[in-house]
Design a protein around this motif. Structure first.
Motif, PDB file in Angstrom:
ATOM      1  N   THR A  29       0.821  -1.204   0.000  1.00  0.00           N
ATOM      2  CA  THR A  29       0.000   0.000   0.000  1.00  0.00           C
ATOM      3  C   THR A  29       0.858   1.258   0.000  1.00  0.00           C
ATOM      4  N   CYS A  30       1.991   1.236   0.683  1.00  0.00           N
ATOM      5  CA  CYS A  30       2.908   2.390   0.624  1.00  0.00           C
ATOM      6  C   CYS A  30       3.302   2.652  -0.826  1.00  0.00           C
ATOM      7  N   GLY A  31       3.650   1.594  -1.533  1.00  0.00           N
ATOM      8  CA  GLY A  31       3.998   1.733  -2.937  1.00  0.00           C
ATOM      9  C   GLY A  31       2.823   2.158  -3.792  1.00  0.00           C
ATOM     10  N   LEU A  32       1.649   1.627  -3.492  1.00  0.00           N
ATOM     11  CA  LEU A  32       0.430   1.962  -4.232  1.00  0.00           C
ATOM     12  C   LEU A  32       0.151   3.462  -4.178  1.00  0.00           C
ATOM     13  N   VAL A  33       0.226   4.033  -3.000  1.00  0.00           N
ATOM     14  CA  VAL A  33      -0.018   5.464  -2.823  1.00  0.00           C
ATOM     15  C   VAL A  33       1.087   6.280  -3.487  1.00  0.00           C
ATOM     16  N   ARG A  34       2.335   5.873  -3.296  1.00  0.00           N
ATOM     17  CA  ARG A  34       3.456   6.598  -3.900  1.00  0.00           C
ATOM     18  C   ARG A  34       3.372   6.575  -5.424  1.00  0.00           C
ATOM     19  N   GLY A  35       2.987   5.438  -5.997  1.00  0.00           N
ATOM     20  CA  GLY A  35       2.842   5.333  -7.447  1.00  0.00           C
ATOM     21  C   GLY A  35       1.725   6.200  -7.980  1.00  0.00           C
ATOM     22  N   ALA A  36       0.589   6.204  -7.279  1.00  0.00           N
ATOM     23  CA  ALA A  36      -0.545   7.032  -7.700  1.00  0.00           C
ATOM     24  C   ALA A  36      -0.163   8.510  -7.660  1.00  0.00           C
ATOM     25  N   LEU A  37       0.476   8.928  -6.583  1.00  0.00           N
ATOM     26  CA  LEU A  37       0.883  10.327  -6.471  1.00  0.00           C
ATOM     27  C   LEU A  37       1.930  10.691  -7.519  1.00  0.00           C
ATOM     28  N   SER A  38       2.827   9.775  -7.795  1.00  0.00           N
ATOM     29  CA  SER A  38       3.853  10.030  -8.801  1.00  0.00           C
ATOM     30  C   SER A  38       3.232  10.290 -10.168  1.00  0.00           C
ATOM     31  N   ASN A  39       2.233   9.508 -10.525  1.00  0.00           N
ATOM     32  CA  ASN A  39       1.565   9.697 -11.813  1.00  0.00           C
ATOM     33  C   ASN A  39       0.799  11.013 -11.845  1.00  0.00           C
ATOM     34  N   LEU A  40       0.405  11.502 -10.695  1.00  0.00           N
ATOM     35  CA  LEU A  40      -0.298  12.787 -10.612  1.00  0.00           C
ATOM     36  C   LEU A  40       0.669  13.958 -10.450  1.00  0.00           C
ATOM     37  N   GLY A  41       1.958  13.690 -10.553  1.00  0.00           N
ATOM     38  CA  GLY A  41       2.953  14.757 -10.518  1.00  0.00           C
ATOM     39  C   GLY A  41       3.469  15.120  -9.143  1.00  0.00           C
ATOM     40  N   ILE A  42       3.212  14.281  -8.146  1.00  0.00           N
ATOM     41  CA  ILE A  42       3.677  14.568  -6.788  1.00  0.00           C
ATOM     42  C   ILE A  42       4.710  13.515  -6.399  1.00  0.00           C
ATOM     43  N   ASN A  43       5.949  13.937  -6.298  1.00  0.00           N
ATOM     44  CA  ASN A  43       7.017  13.050  -5.870  1.00  0.00           C
ATOM     45  C   ASN A  43       6.973  12.972  -4.350  1.00  0.00           C
TER      46      ASN A  43
END
Length: 153
Positions: A117-131
């Protein structure tokens, strides 16, 4: 209902596979990476017909409502921010921890069940432009807090 059981079983097998095939039993990087790639792809499909988010907070609210509902069939229980790029997402009955009995031994095993889930959230945010950097904290089962630190710069 049946897709929820399939998702739970798939998650359990991913955890089992990654940890049994890892040289270091404490290495959760593979689980986090699988979550990252999954979140990156899911958010792309989920936001296809959604207007662009106006700011970071609106994006985080979307993750805590629509995205969380898609994955876990409920909203998060609490979202807090210090307005300086640190967000805390609390789920008092985190889906992957609800079937684990409380105890100190089980508490030690909890990171295995939240890494995806940590990765899931990080991946979703990354695709939305939030590192970002996403970590999880489990003090009592089945509650979980996800700390999301936005990396600026």
């Amino acid at each position: 209902m049946s897709e929820e059981i399939v998702f739970d079983c798939l998650h359990a097998e991913i955890v089992n596979y990654c940890l049994n095939n890892s040289k270091d039993q404490n290495d959760l990087a593979t689980l986090e990476y699988i979550g990252f790639t999954t979140g990156y792809r899911l958010i792309e499909r989920l936001t296809r017909d959604v207007a662009r988010f106006k700011d970071e907070l609106e994006t985080m609210k979307f993750i805590c409502t629509d995205f969380w509902i898609l994955i876990y069939k409920k909203q998060v229980d609490n979202l807090r921010t210090n307005n300086y790029g640190m967000y805390v997402v609390q789920d008092k009955a985190f889906r992957f921890l609800t079937r684990i009995s409380p105890g100190s031994k089980q508490l030690e095993q909890a990171p295995k069940f939240v890494a995806f889930t940590c990765g899931l959230v990080r991946g979703a945010l990354s695709n939305l432009g939030i590192n970002s950097t996403v970590t999880a904290e489990v003090q009592t089962i089945p509650a979980c807090r996800f700390h999301i630190e936005v990396n600026r710069g």
